[in-house]
Design an enzyme around this catalytic site. Structure first.
Site, PDB file in Angstrom:
ATOM      1  N   CYS A 163       0.875  -1.175   0.000  1.00 45.22           N
ATOM      2  CA  CYS A 163       0.000   0.000   0.000  1.00 45.22           C
ATOM      3  C   CYS A 163       0.917   1.232   0.000  1.00 45.22           C
ATOM      4  O   CYS A 163       1.737   1.392   0.900  1.00 45.22           O
ATOM      5  CB  CYS A 163      -0.857  -0.047   1.265  1.00 45.22           C
ATOM      6  SG  CYS A 163      -1.906   1.385   1.483  1.00 45.22           S
ATOM      7  N   CYS A 216     -11.190  13.822   4.968  1.00 43.19           N
ATOM      8  CA  CYS A 216     -12.245  12.844   5.266  1.00 43.19           C
ATOM      9  C   CYS A 216     -12.235  12.644   6.789  1.00 43.19           C
ATOM     10  O   CYS A 216     -11.177  12.450   7.395  1.00 43.19           O
ATOM     11  CB  CYS A 216     -11.977  11.525   4.548  1.00 43.19           C
ATOM     12  SG  CYS A 216     -12.033  11.715   2.753  1.00 43.19           S
ATOM     13  N   CYS A 254     -10.487   9.569   8.636  1.00 45.59           N
ATOM     14  CA  CYS A 254      -9.154   9.165   8.177  1.00 45.59           C
ATOM     15  C   CYS A 254      -8.073   9.947   8.911  1.00 45.59           C
ATOM     16  O   CYS A 254      -8.099  11.182   8.945  1.00 45.59           O
ATOM     17  CB  CYS A 254      -9.039   9.381   6.671  1.00 45.59           C
ATOM     18  SG  CYS A 254      -7.395   8.982   6.015  1.00 45.59           S
ATOM     19  N   GLU A 288      -4.310  11.649  -1.967  1.00 43.37           N
ATOM     20  CA  GLU A 288      -5.322  11.391  -2.994  1.00 43.37           C
ATOM     21  C   GLU A 288      -4.602  11.280  -4.348  1.00 43.37           C
ATOM     22  O   GLU A 288      -4.193  12.299  -4.922  1.00 43.37           O
ATOM     23  CB  GLU A 288      -6.351  12.534  -2.995  1.00 43.37           C
ATOM     24  CG  GLU A 288      -7.303  12.534  -4.166  1.00 43.37           C
ATOM     25  CD  GLU A 288      -8.014  11.208  -4.411  1.00 43.37           C
ATOM     26  OE1 GLU A 288      -8.612  10.647  -3.483  1.00 43.37           O
ATOM     27  OE2 GLU A 288      -7.942  10.721  -5.555  1.00 43.37           O
ATOM     28  N   SER A 304     -13.654   5.311  -2.897  1.00 41.85           N
ATOM     29  CA  SER A 304     -13.947   5.379  -1.468  1.00 41.85           C
ATOM     30  C   SER A 304     -15.316   6.029  -1.306  1.00 41.85           C
ATOM     31  O   SER A 304     -15.429   7.249  -1.210  1.00 41.85           O
ATOM     32  CB  SER A 304     -12.871   6.216  -0.763  1.00 41.85           C
ATOM     33  OG  SER A 304     -11.647   5.550  -0.833  1.00 41.85           O
ATOM     34  N   HIS A 318     -18.213   5.161   0.981  1.00 43.31           N
ATOM     35  CA  HIS A 318     -18.446   5.361   2.417  1.00 43.31           C
ATOM     36  C   HIS A 318     -19.826   5.860   2.835  1.00 43.31           C
ATOM     37  O   HIS A 318     -20.127   5.918   4.030  1.00 43.31           O
ATOM     38  CB  HIS A 318     -17.384   6.282   3.044  1.00 43.31           C
ATOM     39  CG  HIS A 318     -15.979   5.855   2.770  1.00 43.31           C
ATOM     40  ND1 HIS A 318     -15.545   4.565   2.936  1.00 43.31           N
ATOM     41  CD2 HIS A 318     -14.903   6.552   2.309  1.00 43.31           C
ATOM     42  CE1 HIS A 318     -14.259   4.487   2.599  1.00 43.31           C
ATOM     43  NE2 HIS A 318     -13.856   5.664   2.213  1.00 43.31           N
ATOM     44  N   CYS A 346      -5.611   0.395   7.475  1.00 45.44           N
ATOM     45  CA  CYS A 346      -6.197   1.420   6.601  1.00 45.44           C
ATOM     46  C   CYS A 346      -6.545   2.659   7.400  1.00 45.44           C
ATOM     47  O   CYS A 346      -7.180   2.566   8.448  1.00 45.44           O
ATOM     48  CB  CYS A 346      -7.501   0.919   6.001  1.00 45.44           C
ATOM     49  SG  CYS A 346      -7.329  -0.457   4.938  1.00 45.44           S
TER      50      CYS A 346
HETATM   51  N1  SAH Z   1      -7.504   9.277  -1.070  1.00 41.76           N
HETATM   52  C1  SAH Z   1      -7.676   7.953  -1.554  1.00 41.76           C
HETATM   53  C2  SAH Z   1      -6.658   6.945  -1.059  1.00 41.76           C
HETATM   54  C3  SAH Z   1      -6.308   6.962   0.399  1.00 41.76           C
HETATM   55  S1  SAH Z   1      -7.478   6.330   1.560  1.00 41.76           S
HETATM   56  C4  SAH Z   1      -9.078   7.472  -1.225  1.00 41.76           C
HETATM   57  O1  SAH Z   1      -9.801   8.169  -0.544  1.00 41.76           O
HETATM   58  O2  SAH Z   1      -9.461   6.439  -1.722  1.00 41.76           O
HETATM   59  C5  SAH Z   1      -7.702   4.691   1.141  1.00 41.76           C
HETATM   60  C6  SAH Z   1      -8.742   3.998   1.988  1.00 41.76           C
HETATM   61  O3  SAH Z   1      -8.374   3.977   3.369  1.00 41.76           O
HETATM   62  C7  SAH Z   1     -10.116   4.637   2.018  1.00 41.76           C
HETATM   63  O4  SAH Z   1     -10.954   4.170   1.074  1.00 41.76           O
HETATM   64  C8  SAH Z   1     -10.693   4.112   3.286  1.00 41.76           C
HETATM   65  O5  SAH Z   1     -11.384   2.949   2.966  1.00 41.76           O
HETATM   66  C9  SAH Z   1      -9.565   3.693   4.087  1.00 41.76           C
HETATM   67  N2  SAH Z   1      -9.598   4.377   5.370  1.00 41.76           N
HETATM   68  C10 SAH Z   1      -9.299   5.655   5.643  1.00 41.76           C
HETATM   69  N3  SAH Z   1      -9.407   5.874   6.961  1.00 41.76           N
HETATM   70  C11 SAH Z   1      -9.789   4.707   7.524  1.00 41.76           C
HETATM   71  C12 SAH Z   1     -10.013   4.291   8.862  1.00 41.76           C
HETATM   72  N4  SAH Z   1      -9.840   5.117   9.885  1.00 41.76           N
HETATM   73  N5  SAH Z   1     -10.377   3.024   9.066  1.00 41.76           N
HETATM   74  C13 SAH Z   1     -10.521   2.171   8.043  1.00 41.76           C
HETATM   75  N6  SAH Z   1     -10.278   2.497   6.755  1.00 41.76           N
HETATM   76  C14 SAH Z   1      -9.919   3.753   6.505  1.00 41.76           C
END
Ligand code: SAH
Length: 386
Positions: A126, A137, A140, A187, A240, A242, A361
Site C-alpha cells: 500500500c 475525510c 481518516c 489522494e 472510497s 463510504h 487502513c
Molecule cells: N484518497 C484515496 C486513497 C487513500 S485512503 C481514497 O480516498 O481512496 C484509502 C482507503 O483507506 C479509504 O478508502 C478508506 O477505505 C480507508 N480508510 C481511511 N481511513 C480509515 C479508517 N480510519 N479506518 C478504516 N479504513 C480507513
C-alpha cells in the site's frame, strides 16, 4: 501489543550524488518512454532503457557501477548526467501478523509511509501519493494531519523500490509483492502528473511487471481525473464511497460537495463501460458505528449502485487518537453485507492487518514534521490536479 513491535532504525544518508549534483536527472521515477528519450539524447540505443530499468527496479541497484552489462564509458556518462535517488529509511516496523511498515524520508522535512501486507495468495504493498492529504475525510487519520505536497514520480516509485529490496528482489515467478494499491497517504487523483508515470513503471515488464488488475488506484471521487485514467493508463480503480447519500457523504468525504453522487456515479459507469478489458470498480465502504452502517443505508447503497459492475469491500473502521467514530459491531457489518448480497452485489469484509504498528487502513499519518495545515477551502483542487 507494543511489545510485539520490532522497530529497526537505519541512518542511511541521502546519496552524495544527489547532494553534490542536484541538477542531475533522476532515473528512479522515469518510465520506459522517458528513458528511451533520455538515451536517444545521449546517442545511445533504445534497448539501454530496458537494461537500466531492470537494474534499478528488478535488481534494486542504485549505483551505475553495479550495472555490469553496460560499458565503463557508458556508466561514466550516466554518473555524470544522472542519479538514482533513493529515500532514507527512517524506520521499518514489523507487525505480529507479518505486515511491515516503512517510514521513508523523501526530503529533509517530509516522510511518507508504505505498508506491505502478506496474505496466502498475494502480497500487497500500500503506497502513498502525497505528503498528507487535503481532503479531510473525517474518519481518516491522514486527512486529519493536513497537507504538505504532492509526491514526485521517484518518491512514489521509491516506496516499491525499498519494499521490493527489503523483501529480497525475487524474480517475477516468485515475486513477494504481487499487488500495489494507492491507498496510503494522499489522494492519487489529485496528483496524476506523478502517479500515472509511477503506475506505468509498476506495470512495465522492464520495471516491476505487475498486471494491470493488480495495480489499484483508490480515489475519494475526483471526477475529472477518473475520466482521465481511461485514456492514460489501464489500471484498476477503487472508489472510497463510504456513504449512500449526499447528506452523509458530504460529512464523511467532503470532496462530495464538489463532486456529488449524481456526478460521481455516472463517471464510474463511464469508467467501466467500453474499457480496454472487462472492468469493474471496487467500492470501499468504511463501517462507522451508528453512522453509515444501518440496514437502511445498505438498502440505499444497493439502489445507488444499481447495475454498476462493482464489488463492495466493507472496511471495519480503524481508530486513531481523537477519532470521532467507533468501529461497527460485527453483527452490523454482517447484517449490512447480507443486505448487499441479497441485492445481488458481491460484497467482502476487509480483514484488519497491522493495527499493532498503526499500519491499518486510515492509520497512516507519516509522523511528518513541518506540515502546513491547509483545508479544502484553501487548497485549489484543480491546481493540484496537474
Ligand atoms: N484518497 C484515496 C486513497 C487513500 S485512503 C481514497 O480516498 O481512496 C484509502 C482507503 O483507506 C479509504 O478508502 C478508506 O477505505 C480507508 N480508510 C481511511 N481511513 C480509515 C479508517 N480510519 N479506518 C478504516 N479504513 C480507513
Amino acid at each position: 501489543m507494543s511489545t510485539s513491535v520490532n522497530t529497526v532504525t537505519t541512518n542511511r544518508p541521502f546519496s552524495s550524488e544527489e547532494v553534490i549534483f542536484p541538477a542531475k536527472i533522476d532515473l528512479l521515477g522515469m518510465d520506459y518512454a522517458g528513458l528511451v528519450d533520455f538515451f536517444a539524447k545521449m546517442g545511445e540505443k533504445p534497448f539501454r532503457a530496458g537494461q537500466v530499468m531492470k537494474w534499478i527496479h528488478q535488481f534494486g541497484v542504485s549505483d551505475f557501477n553495479d550495472m555490469t552489462n553496460l560499458s565503463k564509458a557508458l556508466r561514466q556518462k550516466l554518473m555524470d548526467s544522472a542519479v538514482i535517488r533513493t529515500p532514507k529509511i527512517v524506520s521499518e516496523q514489523r507487525s505480529n501478523d507479518g505486515t511491515i511498515k516503512w517510514l521513508l524520508e523523501v526530503d529533509h522535512h517530509n516522510c511518507v509511509e508504505a505498508v506491505f501486507i502478506p496474505e496466502k495468495s498475494r502480497g500487497t504493498l500500500c503506497i502513498s501519493s502525497q505528503v498528507g492529504c487535503a481532503l479531510e475525510c473525517s474518519f481518516c487519520s491522514t486527512g486529519q494531519q493536513g497537507f504538505n505536497r504532492n509526491l514526485e514520480n521517484w518518491e512514489i516509485v521509491a516506496q516499491m523500490w525499498v519494499a521490493n529490496k527489503a523483501l529480497g528482489c525475487q524474480p517475477k515467478e516468485d515475486r513477494v509483492i504481487s499487488n500495489v494499491v494507492f491507498m496510503g497517504m494522499g489522494e492519487p487523483l489529485l496528483n496524476v502528473t506523478h502517479t500515472f508515470p509511477a503506475a506505468r513503471i509498476l506495470m512495465d515488464d522492464h520495471g516491476y511487471g505487475l498486471s494491470k488488475r493488480r495495480v489499484t488506484i483508490s480515489t475519494a471521487g475526483v471526477v475529472p481525473a477518473i475520466d482521465k485514467i481511461k485514456a492514460a493508463l489501464d489500471v484498476s480503480l477503487a472508489i472510497s464511497l463510504h456513504a449512500p447519500n449526499n447528506e452523509l457523504r458530504n460529512r464523511l468525504v467532503p470532496i462530495n460537495q464538489k463532486y456529488p453522487l449524481e456526478v460521481l456515479m455516472p463517471a464510474l459507469h463511464r469508467y467501466v463501460e467500453g474499457g480496454y478489458s472487462k472492468k469493474h470498480v471496487t467500492v470501499e465502504y468504511v463501517m462507522l458505528d451508528q453512522v453509515n452502517d444501518r440496514v437502511e443505508h445498505a438498502h440505499q447503497l444497493v439502489a445507488l449502485l444499481g447495475d454498476l459492475a462493482c464489488k463492495v469491500n466493507l472496511i471495519p473502521f480503524n481508530p486513531f487518537p481523537n477519532a470521532p467514530y467507533q468501529r461497527s459491531s460485527n453483527n452490523a457489518v454482517h447484517r449490512f453485507q447480507d443486505v448487499l448480497m441479497a441485492g445481488g452485489i458481491n460484497c467482502t469484509v476487509r480483514k484488519t492487518r497491522g493495527d499493532d504498528i498503526d499500519a491499518a487502513c486510515g492509520q497512516l499519518a507519516g509522523k511528518v514534521k513541518d506540515r502546513t495545515k491547509r483545508t479544502l477551502q484553501t487548497v485549489n483542487l484543480d491546481q493540484l490536479n496537474g
